[in-house]
Scaffold this motif. Structure first.
Motif, PDB file in Angstrom:
ATOM      1  N   ILE A  14       0.780  -0.891  -0.034  1.00  0.00           N
ATOM      2  CA  ILE A  14      -0.235   0.070  -0.094  1.00  0.00           C
ATOM      3  C   ILE A  14       0.762   1.466   0.022  1.00  0.00           C
ATOM      4  CG2 ILE A  14      -1.914   1.599   1.154  1.00  0.00           C
ATOM      5  CD1 ILE A  14      -2.732  -1.650   2.311  1.00  0.00           C
ATOM      6  N   VAL A  15       1.619   1.182   1.046  1.00  0.00           N
ATOM      7  CA  VAL A  15       3.062   2.589   0.866  1.00  0.00           C
ATOM      8  C   VAL A  15       3.560   2.285  -0.871  1.00  0.00           C
ATOM      9  CG1 VAL A  15       4.878   3.215   1.908  1.00  0.00           C
ATOM     10  CG2 VAL A  15       3.307   2.068   3.638  1.00  0.00           C
ATOM     11  N   GLU A  16       3.530   1.505  -1.213  1.00  0.00           N
ATOM     12  CA  GLU A  16       4.208   2.120  -2.654  1.00  0.00           C
ATOM     13  C   GLU A  16       3.309   2.298  -3.264  1.00  0.00           C
ATOM     14  OE1 GLU A  16       5.742  -1.975  -5.285  1.00  0.00           O
ATOM     15  OE2 GLU A  16       6.713  -1.869  -3.785  1.00  0.00           O
ATOM     16  N   MET A  17       2.217   1.739  -3.559  1.00  0.00           N
ATOM     17  CA  MET A  17       1.462   2.495  -4.560  1.00  0.00           C
ATOM     18  C   MET A  17       0.611   4.063  -4.134  1.00  0.00           C
ATOM     19  SD  MET A  17      -1.279  -1.347  -5.198  1.00  0.00           S
ATOM     20  CE  MET A  17      -1.500  -0.969  -6.875  1.00  0.00           C
ATOM     21  N   CYS A  18       0.496   3.320  -2.567  1.00  0.00           N
ATOM     22  CA  CYS A  18      -0.626   5.637  -1.688  1.00  0.00           C
ATOM     23  C   CYS A  18       0.561   6.055  -1.975  1.00  0.00           C
ATOM     24  CB  CYS A  18      -1.229   4.737  -1.303  1.00  0.00           C
ATOM     25  SG  CYS A  18      -2.452   3.563  -2.320  1.00  0.00           S
ATOM     26  N   GLY A  19       1.587   5.875  -1.665  1.00  0.00           N
ATOM     27  CA  GLY A  19       2.762   7.391  -1.110  1.00  0.00           C
ATOM     28  C   GLY A  19       2.665   6.650   0.721  1.00  0.00           C
ATOM     29  N   LYS A  20       3.687   7.486   1.326  1.00  0.00           N
ATOM     30  CA  LYS A  20       4.363   7.307   2.241  1.00  0.00           C
ATOM     31  C   LYS A  20       3.012   7.743   3.105  1.00  0.00           C
ATOM     32  CE  LYS A  20       8.526   6.346   2.142  1.00  0.00           C
ATOM     33  NZ  LYS A  20       9.905   6.472   3.315  1.00  0.00           N
ATOM     34  N   PRO A  21       2.282   7.174   4.631  1.00  0.00           N
ATOM     35  CA  PRO A  21       1.602   8.219   5.073  1.00  0.00           C
ATOM     36  C   PRO A  21       2.090   8.801   6.553  1.00  0.00           C
ATOM     37  CG  PRO A  21       1.600   5.663   5.654  1.00  0.00           C
ATOM     38  CD  PRO A  21       2.957   6.341   4.451  1.00  0.00           C
ATOM     39  N   GLN A  22       1.259   9.810   6.509  1.00  0.00           N
ATOM     40  CA  GLN A  22       1.362  11.374   7.759  1.00  0.00           C
ATOM     41  C   GLN A  22       1.065  10.626   8.813  1.00  0.00           C
ATOM     42  OE1 GLN A  22       3.778  13.510   8.055  1.00  0.00           O
ATOM     43  NE2 GLN A  22       4.803  12.642   5.747  1.00  0.00           N
ATOM     44  N   VAL A  23       0.727  10.431  10.338  1.00  0.00           N
ATOM     45  CA  VAL A  23       0.321   9.691  11.392  1.00  0.00           C
ATOM     46  C   VAL A  23      -0.360  11.288  12.168  1.00  0.00           C
ATOM     47  CG1 VAL A  23       0.015   9.355  14.120  1.00  0.00           C
ATOM     48  CG2 VAL A  23       2.127   8.362  12.386  1.00  0.00           C
ATOM     49  N   TYR A  24      -1.982  10.578  11.830  1.00  0.00           N
ATOM     50  CA  TYR A  24      -2.722  12.113  12.306  1.00  0.00           C
ATOM     51  C   TYR A  24      -3.490  11.337  13.575  1.00  0.00           C
ATOM     52  CZ  TYR A  24      -6.196  15.187  11.549  1.00  0.00           C
ATOM     53  OH  TYR A  24      -6.803  16.449  11.630  1.00  0.00           O
ATOM     54  N   THR A  25      -2.974  12.529  14.708  1.00  0.00           N
ATOM     55  CA  THR A  25      -3.489  12.571  15.757  1.00  0.00           C
ATOM     56  C   THR A  25      -5.159  13.487  15.914  1.00  0.00           C
ATOM     57  OG1 THR A  25      -1.439  12.897  16.645  1.00  0.00           O
ATOM     58  CG2 THR A  25      -2.917  13.220  18.335  1.00  0.00           C
ATOM     59  N   VAL A  26      -5.526  12.818  16.153  1.00  0.00           N
ATOM     60  CA  VAL A  26      -7.545  13.909  16.796  1.00  0.00           C
ATOM     61  C   VAL A  26      -7.369  14.637  17.776  1.00  0.00           C
ATOM     62  CG1 VAL A  26      -9.861  13.354  16.753  1.00  0.00           C
ATOM     63  CG2 VAL A  26      -8.263  12.058  15.470  1.00  0.00           C
ATOM     64  N   TRP A  27      -7.295  15.509  17.742  1.00  0.00           N
ATOM     65  CA  TRP A  27      -7.528  16.310  19.200  1.00  0.00           C
ATOM     66  C   TRP A  27      -8.050  16.639  18.979  1.00  0.00           C
ATOM     67  CZ3 TRP A  27      -3.145  16.267  21.424  1.00  0.00           C
ATOM     68  CH2 TRP A  27      -2.164  16.125  20.756  1.00  0.00           C
ATOM     69  N   GLN A  28      -9.415  16.651  18.084  1.00  0.00           N
ATOM     70  CA  GLN A  28     -11.061  17.100  18.747  1.00  0.00           C
ATOM     71  C   GLN A  28     -11.927  16.242  18.073  1.00  0.00           C
ATOM     72  OE1 GLN A  28     -11.312  21.374  15.996  1.00  0.00           O
ATOM     73  NE2 GLN A  28     -10.550  20.102  14.346  1.00  0.00           N
ATOM     74  N   LYS A  29     -13.533  16.694  18.213  1.00  0.00           N
ATOM     75  CA  LYS A  29     -14.209  15.480  17.744  1.00  0.00           C
ATOM     76  C   LYS A  29     -14.091  15.253  16.698  1.00  0.00           C
ATOM     77  CE  LYS A  29     -17.600  16.688  21.527  1.00  0.00           C
ATOM     78  NZ  LYS A  29     -19.186  16.640  21.070  1.00  0.00           N
TER      79      LYS A  29
END
Length: 95
Positions: A14-29
């Motif tokens: 998936i990383v190869e096909m869709c690129g390197k992901p970023q971790v996302y932190t949910v700070w609000q609803k």
């Protein structure tokens, strides 16, 4: 014993096909987070959860959970929507 019959995909593929992901932190609803909602609509969000055995696995889309971690990819994950993502390699995720 629970038998899993869902198809799987490897995280590295998936990383190869869709690129390197970023971790996302949910700070609000999540419903109030416009950036997150836009990424969900574009099918770029992956939810990482722990299995009963303690290994990480992913699902495409946003599933709200206290134990979940979220990754946002540069390209759409639609082709992996009905699959369980296995082999999560955190070395492929930039800090």
């Amino acid at each position: 014993m629970k038998l899993v019959t869902i198809k799987t995909s490897r995280f590295s593929q998936i990383v190869e096909m869709c690129g390197k992901p970023q971790v996302y932190t949910v700070w609000q609803k999540p419903s109030a987070d416009h950036h997150l909602q836009a990424q969900i609509k574009k099918t770029r969000v992956m939810t990482i959860l722990k299995s009963e055995s303690g290994t990480d696995f992913g699902i495409v889309g946003f599933k709200e959970s206290k134990e979940a971690r979220y990754l946002i990819f540069p390209k759409s994950l639609k082709r992996f929507a009905e699959k369980r993502i296995i082999g999560i390699d955190w070395a492929l995720v930039p800090e």
